[in-house]
Motif scaffolding. Structure first.
Motif, PDB file in Angstrom:
ATOM      1  N   GLU A 190       0.830  -1.206   0.000  1.00 16.24           N
ATOM      2  CA  GLU A 190       0.000   0.000   0.000  1.00 16.24           C
ATOM      3  C   GLU A 190       0.865   1.257   0.000  1.00 16.24           C
ATOM      4  N   ARG A 191       1.959   1.231   0.761  1.00 14.36           N
ATOM      5  CA  ARG A 191       2.870   2.387   0.796  1.00 14.36           C
ATOM      6  C   ARG A 191       3.516   2.594  -0.567  1.00 14.36           C
ATOM      7  N   SER A 192       3.893   1.511  -1.242  1.00 11.87           N
ATOM      8  CA  SER A 192       4.462   1.622  -2.584  1.00 11.87           C
ATOM      9  C   SER A 192       3.475   2.257  -3.552  1.00 11.87           C
ATOM     10  N   LEU A 193       2.241   1.774  -3.526  1.00 16.98           N
ATOM     11  CA  LEU A 193       1.225   2.293  -4.441  1.00 16.98           C
ATOM     12  C   LEU A 193       0.860   3.738  -4.099  1.00 16.98           C
ATOM     13  N   GLU A 194       0.921   4.071  -2.826  1.00 22.86           N
ATOM     14  CA  GLU A 194       0.664   5.456  -2.401  1.00 22.86           C
ATOM     15  C   GLU A 194       1.731   6.392  -2.972  1.00 22.86           C
ATOM     16  N   GLU A 195       3.009   5.979  -2.893  1.00 23.75           N
ATOM     17  CA  GLU A 195       4.086   6.806  -3.438  1.00 23.75           C
ATOM     18  C   GLU A 195       4.030   6.844  -4.964  1.00 23.75           C
ATOM     19  N   TYR A 196       3.561   5.751  -5.564  1.00 23.16           N
ATOM     20  CA  TYR A 196       3.392   5.770  -7.022  1.00 23.16           C
ATOM     21  C   TYR A 196       2.359   6.813  -7.425  1.00 23.16           C
ATOM     22  N   ARG A 197       1.244   6.870  -6.697  1.00 18.62           N
ATOM     23  CA  ARG A 197       0.209   7.845  -7.036  1.00 18.62           C
ATOM     24  C   ARG A 197       0.719   9.278  -6.906  1.00 18.62           C
ATOM     25  N   ALA A 199       3.880  10.172  -7.331  1.00 16.58           N
ATOM     26  CA  ALA A 199       4.773  10.368  -8.479  1.00 16.58           C
ATOM     27  C   ALA A 199       3.982  10.528  -9.765  1.00 16.58           C
ATOM     28  N   ASP A 200       2.895   9.773  -9.876  1.00 21.50           N
ATOM     29  CA  ASP A 200       2.062   9.850 -11.079  1.00 21.50           C
ATOM     30  C   ASP A 200       1.450  11.244 -11.238  1.00 21.50           C
ATOM     31  N   GLY A 201       1.191  11.895 -10.103  1.00 21.48           N
ATOM     32  CA  GLY A 201       0.665  13.254 -10.151  1.00 21.48           C
ATOM     33  C   GLY A 201       1.665  14.253 -10.715  1.00 21.48           C
ATOM     34  N   LEU A 202       2.957  13.881 -10.732  1.00 24.93           N
ATOM     35  CA  LEU A 202       4.014  14.735 -11.272  1.00 24.93           C
ATOM     36  C   LEU A 202       4.527  14.219 -12.619  1.00 24.93           C
ATOM     37  N   ARG A 203       3.816  13.255 -13.191  1.00 25.16           N
ATOM     38  CA  ARG A 203       4.262  12.631 -14.433  1.00 25.16           C
ATOM     39  C   ARG A 203       4.447  13.676 -15.537  1.00 25.16           C
ATOM     40  N   LYS A 204       5.578  13.571 -16.226  1.00 24.21           N
ATOM     41  CA  LYS A 204       5.867  14.497 -17.334  1.00 24.21           C
ATOM     42  C   LYS A 204       5.056  14.112 -18.561  1.00 24.21           C
ATOM     43  N   ASN A 205       4.609  15.113 -19.298  1.00 25.31           N
ATOM     44  CA  ASN A 205       3.890  14.865 -20.546  1.00 25.31           C
ATOM     45  C   ASN A 205       4.729  14.000 -21.481  1.00 25.31           C
ATOM     46  N   GLY A 206       4.110  12.993 -22.040  1.00 24.68           N
ATOM     47  CA  GLY A 206       4.806  12.122 -22.986  1.00 24.68           C
ATOM     48  C   GLY A 206       5.355  10.854 -22.370  1.00 24.68           C
ATOM     49  N   VAL A 207       5.429  10.792 -21.039  1.00 23.69           N
ATOM     50  CA  VAL A 207       5.919   9.576 -20.364  1.00 23.69           C
ATOM     51  C   VAL A 207       4.758   8.590 -20.271  1.00 23.69           C
ATOM     52  N   LYS A 208       4.881   7.458 -20.936  1.00 24.70           N
ATOM     53  CA  LYS A 208       3.762   6.510 -21.082  1.00 24.70           C
ATOM     54  C   LYS A 208       3.935   5.236 -20.263  1.00 24.70           C
ATOM     55  N   LEU A 209       4.824   5.228 -19.320  1.00 24.84           N
ATOM     56  CA  LEU A 209       5.086   4.001 -18.555  1.00 24.84           C
ATOM     57  C   LEU A 209       3.853   3.545 -17.786  1.00 24.84           C
ATOM     58  N   SER A 210       3.621   2.229 -17.791  1.00 29.17           N
ATOM     59  CA  SER A 210       2.566   1.646 -16.968  1.00 29.17           C
ATOM     60  C   SER A 210       3.043   1.588 -15.521  1.00 29.17           C
ATOM     61  N   ALA A 294      14.565  -4.437  -7.572  1.00 29.38           N
ATOM     62  CA  ALA A 294      14.728  -4.036  -6.172  1.00 29.38           C
ATOM     63  C   ALA A 294      13.571  -3.119  -5.813  1.00 29.38           C
ATOM     64  N   SER A 295      13.512  -2.699  -4.561  1.00 27.06           N
ATOM     65  CA  SER A 295      12.445  -1.806  -4.116  1.00 27.06           C
ATOM     66  C   SER A 295      12.892  -0.350  -4.199  1.00 27.06           C
ATOM     67  N   PRO A 296      12.276   0.441  -5.071  1.00 27.43           N
ATOM     68  CA  PRO A 296      12.650   1.851  -5.195  1.00 27.43           C
ATOM     69  C   PRO A 296      11.970   2.716  -4.137  1.00 27.43           C
ATOM     70  N   GLY A 297      12.648   3.819  -3.801  1.00 27.43           N
ATOM     71  CA  GLY A 297      12.050   4.791  -2.901  1.00 27.43           C
ATOM     72  C   GLY A 297      11.267   5.834  -3.667  1.00 27.43           C
ATOM     73  N   ALA A 298      10.744   6.822  -2.944  1.00 23.40           N
ATOM     74  CA  ALA A 298       9.902   7.854  -3.552  1.00 23.40           C
ATOM     75  C   ALA A 298      10.647   8.647  -4.613  1.00 23.40           C
ATOM     76  N   ALA A 299      11.918   9.009  -4.348  1.00 27.10           N
ATOM     77  CA  ALA A 299      12.677   9.834  -5.296  1.00 27.10           C
ATOM     78  C   ALA A 299      12.899   9.102  -6.614  1.00 27.10           C
ATOM     79  N   ALA A 300      13.152   7.805  -6.542  1.00 30.83           N
ATOM     80  CA  ALA A 300      13.373   7.026  -7.766  1.00 30.83           C
ATOM     81  C   ALA A 300      12.075   6.891  -8.559  1.00 30.83           C
ATOM     82  N   LEU A 301      10.946   6.710  -7.863  1.00 31.65           N
ATOM     83  CA  LEU A 301       9.659   6.634  -8.548  1.00 31.65           C
ATOM     84  C   LEU A 301       9.338   7.952  -9.254  1.00 31.65           C
ATOM     85  N   GLN A 302       9.614   9.046  -8.573  1.00 31.34           N
ATOM     86  CA  GLN A 302       9.372  10.355  -9.187  1.00 31.34           C
ATOM     87  C   GLN A 302      10.289  10.579 -10.377  1.00 31.34           C
TER      88      GLN A 302
END
Length: 357
Positions: A190-197, A199-210, A294-302
């Protein structure tokens, strides 16, 4: 008759006065008791309060454990404050110097004892699970390992892969004693998915990663550098290579692939390793590997979703945790000569000279 009634009246007055005096003395004793501090042992006292424990039984438990000095006065205090219905079951740690009033307040607030563990960034699932099993929670390692690849559990937890690899968020966690392996792993996901969300809010235009691709790229960025300021630029390099159809050729994926093949983890990479066909070997397989390494942190996800704008296609280690970035092959080859070939040649020369002295 009047004398008898007068005598009875006097007796009643005296009885009421005596009862009032006794009540006032009792109230004073209860008040003084509730405010009197008790110094507990240096490592504190742990007490388990079962469900359904009544105030009188609880008062005796606390006195027997040395947390309060008088069970009867504590019981009277709980009754006076009408605290009985608010007292909560659980495992409590009482520390330092506490008054009985503070003890009752802790029990009423439900401030139970918590067990903590910390997972650093960039660890593989096989490194994380033993941390959980060695913690004071004493989770069963076999159960953790089974859940880590259990399809039903993964689907329920929201993991879009066949393993928990990459989805156990690096953080410090607190749980009560009765936490199960399922609950702990679910919280970490849940913490991973929370940090993903976030990071997703800061997603750059054109980045299409799932979601899965984001965690995969973020895990590679996490393993490539420990320097926070470099992560967005390293991510830029990988985005550029993916966009241009150039193999990522990142060493941490080779190390991970060899671990899967051989069952043994080693940071030493041979030429044969680089040429070994494997889905996780980005020297032989184009694009991203099938999943995180491996398990990435918030900065790597962003960084994965919001890379720096750059023209770089290469980076070379300066051997101090930082990197040289290059947009061209010529620049890259020059950096390799300086920071890999010449650097280690000079280092060996210095070692020989110091050994000869």
């Amino acid at each position: 008759m009047k004398k008898v009634l007068l005598a009875l009246f006097v007796l009643v007055v005296l009885a009421v006065a005596a009862a009032g005096g006794w009540y006032l003395r009792r109230e004073r004793l209860v008040t003084e008791f509730a405010a009197a501090p008790v110094t507990l042992p240096s490592d504190g006292v742990t007490l388990i309060v079962p469900n359904g424990t009544g105030p009188k039984t609880l008062a005796k438990q606390l006195a027997d454990a040395g947390i309060v000095t008088d069970p009867e006065l504590l019981y009277l205090y709980i009754r006076r404050e009408q605290a009985g219905p608010r007292l909560k079951a659980g495992e409590y740690l009482f520390e330092g110097t506490l008054t009985p009033a503070q003890v009752v307040e802790q029990l009423a607030s439900g401030k139970v004892k918590l067990y903590r563990f910390t997972v650093p960034e960039g660890l593989r699932v096989e490194e994380i699970l033993p941390i959980l099993s060695r913690s004071e929670l004493k989770l069963d390692l076999e159960t953790l390992e089974r859940l880590a690849s259990d399809r039903t559990f993964l689907r329920k937890a929201g993991v879009p892969a066949g393993s928990l690899e990459g989805f156990l968020y690096p953080d410090t966690y607190s749980f009560t004693r009765n936490a199960t392996a399922e609950r702990v792993l679910t919280k970490m996901v849940e913490r991973s998915l929370e940090e993903y969300r976030k990071a997703d809010g800061l997603r750059k235009n054109g980045v299409k990663l799932s979601l899965l691709e984001t965690f995969t790229l973020a895990s590679i960025v996490e393993k490539e550098t420990g320097q926070p300021q470099e992560r967005p630029r390293i991510s830029c390099v990988f985005h550029n290579r993916l966009r241009q159809g150039i193999k990522l050729q990142t060493d941490p994926t080779v190390i991970y692939a060899m671990k899967l093949l051989r069952g043994v983890y080693s940071k030493n990479i041979t030429r044969k390793d680089l040429e070994t066909q494997h889905p996780y070997n980005t020297y032989t397989t184009p694009g991203l590997p099938p999943g995180p390494i491996a398990s990435p942190g918030a900065a790597a996800l962003q960084a994965a979703l919001n890379p720096l704008d750059c023209d770089d296609l290469f980076f070379v280690s300066r051997n101090d945790g930082t990197h040289i970035f290059c947009p061209t092959l010529d620049c890259h080859e020059a950096a390799v000569r300086k920071w890999q070939v010449e650097f280690f040649r000079n280092k060996r020369r210095q070692q020989r000279m110091s050994g000869a002295q």
